[in-house]
Write an enzyme that holds these catalytic residues in place. Structure first.
Site, PDB file in Angstrom:
ATOM      1  N   GLU A 108       0.677  -9.100   2.121  1.00 34.74           N
ATOM      2  CA  GLU A 108      -0.530  -8.362   2.216  1.00 34.74           C
ATOM      3  C   GLU A 108      -0.860  -7.566   2.370  1.00 34.74           C
ATOM      4  O   GLU A 108      -1.646  -6.084   1.660  1.00 34.74           O
ATOM      5  CB  GLU A 108      -1.018  -8.992   4.032  1.00 34.74           C
ATOM      6  CG  GLU A 108      -1.669  -9.867   4.139  1.00 34.74           C
ATOM      7  CD  GLU A 108      -2.677 -10.722   2.882  1.00 34.74           C
ATOM      8  OE1 GLU A 108      -3.701 -10.093   1.960  1.00 34.74           O
ATOM      9  OE2 GLU A 108      -2.611 -11.621   3.021  1.00 34.74           O
ATOM     10  N   TYR A 139      -8.314  -5.214   7.493  1.00 37.12           N
ATOM     11  CA  TYR A 139      -8.444  -6.463   6.310  1.00 37.12           C
ATOM     12  C   TYR A 139      -6.804  -7.301   6.606  1.00 37.12           C
ATOM     13  O   TYR A 139      -7.246  -7.953   7.261  1.00 37.12           O
ATOM     14  CB  TYR A 139      -8.490  -5.587   5.013  1.00 37.12           C
ATOM     15  CG  TYR A 139      -7.777  -7.034   4.174  1.00 37.12           C
ATOM     16  CD1 TYR A 139      -8.541  -7.686   4.073  1.00 37.12           C
ATOM     17  CD2 TYR A 139      -6.604  -7.349   3.835  1.00 37.12           C
ATOM     18  CE1 TYR A 139      -7.286  -9.163   3.179  1.00 37.12           C
ATOM     19  CE2 TYR A 139      -5.561  -8.150   3.017  1.00 37.12           C
ATOM     20  CZ  TYR A 139      -6.727  -9.383   2.341  1.00 37.12           C
ATOM     21  OH  TYR A 139      -6.079 -10.209   2.064  1.00 37.12           O
ATOM     22  N   ASP A 163     -12.608  -8.086   2.431  1.00 39.52           N
ATOM     23  CA  ASP A 163     -11.632  -7.257   1.596  1.00 39.52           C
ATOM     24  C   ASP A 163     -12.641  -6.833   0.311  1.00 39.52           C
ATOM     25  O   ASP A 163     -13.901  -7.158   0.273  1.00 39.52           O
ATOM     26  CB  ASP A 163     -10.122  -7.832   0.783  1.00 39.52           C
ATOM     27  CG  ASP A 163     -10.689  -8.649  -0.384  1.00 39.52           C
ATOM     28  OD1 ASP A 163     -11.769  -9.576  -0.387  1.00 39.52           O
ATOM     29  OD2 ASP A 163      -9.643  -9.328  -1.577  1.00 39.52           O
TER      30      ASP A 163
END
Length: 294
Positions: free
Chosen positions: A38, A121, A139
């Site tokens: 991520e 996020y 996102d």
DNA sequence: CAACCGTGGTT
DNA sequence: TAACCAAGGTT
């Protein structure tokens, strides 16, 4: 009557059929693997992240392994993914996880939010994708999909974390694992079909219910953000300077750095900012190097 | 909230 | 070819 657009059953079925087989989605991938992916994927395309992620997982399979590495090694392994401060923050997050969380990436959103480099996020993405939690994962893809399918607008308006989270929360199914799967599907739809340029609506599983489609796909009318320049900015100069340090086997002389940019003032300012950011260090004898290698 | 923070491929 | 775009975060 609740809208049926972006129905969980439809989207999850589409995702099961069409979703990409990415390594960080494999069931054996740990929370640490998901977190690393991520962070790397922030503003960086999948194709560039994948080989670097594989390399990192082999080299640093646990937070404590990364924490033990020098910042110089971390920055070299980050390579040219861009925004190298992400690598530094991930390094710091790994140290905090090793020290305060038993070397296990937290599953709680608020705990994740307290770690460096993890924002609205990423915290929810980790909670959802690594631990199957129900959390709105918003996102740029999700914002675009919702703007089109739900609101009938070609593009998402200016971001507002609070509003965006609440917006997506109403779409999420109740059950945790299903909500997490749904979030992945929503992102994947934006990445593969409902793309920023040239969306392939003919392949879209929610086409018949899409508000934008029903409205005749009107062009975006709202405010547009001015595009960010790159050539000539400090960002470019910092990148050039750091590239020299990454490519060197040890500390380098200032003269070596002077070659990458001819404007003295800007170059000096950028080098100084790299020192301030902890992306570079000056040795006792006045040489420059990546942090922790001298 | 707006500006800033890398890098490289695509249109 | 300049502009756009790519799983954002921090200040």
């Amino acid at each position: 009557m609740k809208s049926t657009v972006l129905a969980p059953t439809t989207l999850i079925a589409w995702f099961d059929r069409t979703g990409r087989d990415l390594p960080w989605r494999h069931p054996e991938t740990t929370g640490w693997g998901v977190l690393v992916s991520e962070i790397m994927l922030q503003q960086t395309p999948v194709v560039r992240v994948q080989p670097i992620w594989q390399d990192w997982m082999q080299r640093w399979p646990k937070p404590s392994s990364l924490a033990e590495a020098t910042a110089a090694d971390v920055l070299r392994a980050w390579g040219k993914l861009g925004y190298p401060r992400r690598a530094l923050r991930l390094h710091a997050a790994a140290a905090a996880i090793a020290k305060n969380h038993g070397d296990v990436v937290p599953s709680d959103v608020d705990t994740l939010l307290a770690l460096p480099g993890i924002g609205a996020y990423t915290a929810r993405a980790v909670a959802a994708f690594a631990y199957g939690r129900r959390a709105p994962v918003v996102d740029t893809n999700v914002r675009r999909v919702v703007a089109r399918a739900v609101h009938g607008s070609a593009e998402a308006g200016p971001p507002s974390t609070t509003r965006d989270l609440a917006d997506v929360d109403t779409l999420l199914p109740e059950e945790d694992a299903r909500a997490a799967r749904y979030s992945a599907a929503l992102m994947e739809l934006g990445a593969l079909v409902c793309t920023a340029r040239n969306p392939t609506c003919v392949d879209c599983p929610v086409r018949v219910d899409c508000a934008w489609q029903q409205a005749g796909k009107p062009a975006y009318a709202g405010p547009t953000r001015p595009t960010q320049r790159f050539a000539g900015t400090d960002r470019q100069v910092r990148g050039l300077l750091l590239d020299v340090l990454r490519g060197a086997s040890g500390p380098v002389e200032r003269a070596k750095l002077d070659l990458v940019w001819q404007h003295d003032g800007q170059r000096d300012r950028c080098l100084d900012s790299l020192l301030v950011d902890g992306l570079a260090e000056q040795t006792e004898d006045g040489l420059f190097a990546l942090p922790g290698e001298s």
